[in-house]
Design an enzyme around this catalytic site. Structure first.
Site, PDB file in Angstrom:
ATOM      1  CG  LEU A  33      -1.856  -1.273   1.467  1.00  0.00           C
ATOM      2  CD1 LEU A  33      -2.595  -1.186   2.677  1.00  0.00           C
ATOM      3  CD2 LEU A  33      -2.643  -1.335   0.098  1.00  0.00           C
ATOM      4  CG  HIS A  34       0.811   3.285  -3.362  1.00  0.00           C
ATOM      5  ND1 HIS A  34      -0.215   4.024  -3.569  1.00  0.00           N
ATOM      6  CD2 HIS A  34       0.947   2.434  -4.005  1.00  0.00           C
ATOM      7  CE1 HIS A  34      -0.817   3.725  -4.648  1.00  0.00           C
ATOM      8  NE2 HIS A  34      -0.391   2.569  -4.919  1.00  0.00           N
ATOM      9  CD  GLU A  35       2.482   8.309   0.413  1.00  0.00           C
ATOM     10  OE1 GLU A  35       2.755   7.286  -0.629  1.00  0.00           O
ATOM     11  OE2 GLU A  35       3.453   8.673   0.741  1.00  0.00           O
ATOM     12  CG  HIS A  37      -3.219   1.287  -2.081  1.00  0.00           C
ATOM     13  ND1 HIS A  37      -1.943   1.206  -2.440  1.00  0.00           N
ATOM     14  CD2 HIS A  37      -3.954   0.425  -2.878  1.00  0.00           C
ATOM     15  CE1 HIS A  37      -1.790   0.273  -3.329  1.00  0.00           C
ATOM     16  NE2 HIS A  37      -2.904  -0.286  -3.653  1.00  0.00           N
ATOM     17  CD  GLN A  61      -6.582  -8.231 -10.313  1.00  0.00           C
ATOM     18  OE1 GLN A  61      -7.563  -8.597  -9.741  1.00  0.00           O
ATOM     19  NE2 GLN A  61      -5.890  -7.092 -10.494  1.00  0.00           N
ATOM     20  CB  SER A 186       1.880  -1.876  -5.549  1.00  0.00           C
ATOM     21  OG  SER A 186       0.816  -1.215  -5.226  1.00  0.00           O
TER      22      SER A 186
HETATM   23  P1  AMP Z   1      -4.016  -2.135  -6.511  1.00  0.00           P
HETATM   24  O1  AMP Z   1      -3.654  -2.297  -5.212  1.00  0.00           O
HETATM   25  O2  AMP Z   1      -3.084  -1.468  -7.431  1.00  0.00           O
HETATM   26  O3  AMP Z   1      -5.055  -3.081  -7.253  1.00  0.00           O
HETATM   27  O4  AMP Z   1      -4.957  -0.842  -6.218  1.00  0.00           O
HETATM   28  C1  AMP Z   1      -6.131  -0.675  -5.337  1.00  0.00           C
HETATM   29  C2  AMP Z   1      -6.879   0.519  -5.521  1.00  0.00           C
HETATM   30  O5  AMP Z   1      -6.206   1.397  -5.237  1.00  0.00           O
HETATM   31  C3  AMP Z   1      -7.661   0.566  -7.019  1.00  0.00           C
HETATM   32  O6  AMP Z   1      -8.888   1.060  -6.935  1.00  0.00           O
HETATM   33  C4  AMP Z   1      -6.503   1.612  -7.593  1.00  0.00           C
HETATM   34  O7  AMP Z   1      -7.201   2.352  -8.729  1.00  0.00           O
HETATM   35  C5  AMP Z   1      -6.349   2.464  -6.269  1.00  0.00           C
HETATM   36  N1  AMP Z   1      -4.884   3.149  -6.552  1.00  0.00           N
HETATM   37  C6  AMP Z   1      -3.903   2.793  -6.892  1.00  0.00           C
HETATM   38  N2  AMP Z   1      -2.792   3.623  -7.153  1.00  0.00           N
HETATM   39  C7  AMP Z   1      -3.686   4.786  -6.967  1.00  0.00           C
HETATM   40  C8  AMP Z   1      -3.203   6.274  -7.359  1.00  0.00           C
HETATM   41  N3  AMP Z   1      -2.041   6.597  -7.460  1.00  0.00           N
HETATM   42  N4  AMP Z   1      -4.244   7.177  -6.882  1.00  0.00           N
HETATM   43  C9  AMP Z   1      -5.348   6.762  -6.616  1.00  0.00           C
HETATM   44  N5  AMP Z   1      -5.846   5.278  -6.410  1.00  0.00           N
HETATM   45  C10 AMP Z   1      -4.899   4.721  -6.498  1.00  0.00           C
END
Ligand code: AMP
Length: 280
Positions: A33-35, A37, A61, A186
């Site tokens: 997780l990052h900012e 999320h 996926q 990520s």
């Molecule tokens: P992920 O863990 O990459 O599957 O992302 C989980 C959720 O976080 C998804 O709805 C992504 O669109 C959202 N997300 C990932 N990166 C960002 C970002 N930089 N800004 C906003 N939402 C994000």
């Protein structure tokens, strides 16, 4: 904050909360997780009594040649961030908990999934829709939060919820970027120092396209060509796609209209990165 790994435990907790009349906000993630999320969790925290985050690198996926095995994972660090953001429950299932032997039911969407990432990642959205549908049934949230970073995914989920009459409000949240403009992801951890610099070409081309559209350019080909030309100046970049599509149907458009999504996918070395802007 509780961390659970079984469907049964999530159901028991959610049932107890609902009995107390609590509303549930849900943020699906693949972890590390990052900012970006965190912004989803923050919004969910504001709008609901309880916040559930799932952390699951969903095998369904990923295509056979994609980065399922190497996808970064760090549950301990993720838990610290979730705790800080006021999350109430982390659901962290193993693949066997989500997909038991003999699993054979899928959510398959046509049209919206046939463009952009759906073209280069043929099994991707079937996996996304199936797992999100499953999570929705397990968590039964009032609201679910998705990032605009994955704009096609957001449109697909909205469409699925509408098509299948799911009683869940889908909340889209803006893209969170690094200070220099790179969209947080990520997958940015895959980049070497040199590639990290090269990756800036994505946000630069997004900024260029956005400015052209906002300045009144009406021809999407002119916008797409200018963005493509800019990306091609970066030797480490290899374009997967640069496209302008209808913001709802994800079908390519010739003339600028609102809502319009301009989305790009670009390989920086071996790492595939995405970015986009929306004209609303
Ligand atoms: P992920 O863990 O990459 O599957 O992302 C989980 C959720 O976080 C998804 O709805 C992504 O669109 C959202 N997300 C990932 N990166 C960002 C970002 N930089 N800004 C906003 N939402 C994000």
């Amino acid at each position: 904050m509780k961390v659970v790994s079984t469907i049964e435990d999530v159901r028991a907790q959610v049932k107890a909360w609902k009995k107390e009349g609590c509303t549930i906000g849900y943020v699906p993630t693949m972890g590390y997780l990052h900012e970006g999320h965190a912004s989803l969790m923050e919004r969910a925290r504001k709008e609901n009594d309880k916040v559930v985050v799932s952390i699951f690198v969903n095998p369904m996926q990923f295509g056979p040649t994609e980065d399922l095995a190497s996808y970064p994972r760090d549950l301990e660090k993720d838990s610290v961030l979730c705790e800080k953001m006021g999350v109430d429950l982390i659901f962290h299932p193993e693949p066997e908990e989500m997909y038991h032997e003999g699993f054979s039911s899928f959510v398959d969407m046509t049209v919206l999934t046939e463009e952009l990432c759906g073209l280069s990642r043929p099994v991707h959205f079937r996996g996304v829709c199936t797992v999100v549908c499953k999570f929705f049934h397990i968590v039964t949230p009032d609201r679910a939060y998705f990032g605009q970073k994955d704009a096609q995914q957001l449109a697909v989920i909205r469409h699925m919820v509408d098509d299948l009459s799911m009683d869940i409000e889908i909340v889209g949240c803006p893209i969170v970027r690094e200070e220099d403009g790179l969209a947080k992801s990520s997958r940015n951890t895959y980049l070497s120092a040199e590639e990290r610099k090269a990756a800036l070409i994505l946000s630069k081309s997004i900024a260029l396209g956005k400015k052209m559209a906002e300045d009144g350019e009406k021809d999407t080909t002119t916008i797409v060509n200018a963005m493509t030309k800019l990306i091609e100046t970066e030797p480490l970049a290899k374009i997967d796609y640069v496209k302008a599509v209808d913001g709802l149907t994800m079908q390519q458009i010739k003339e600028v209209k609102k809502p319009m999504l301009v989305a790009i996918a670009v390989y920086i070395g071996k790492t595939r990165l995405i970015d986009n802007f929306i004209l609303e």
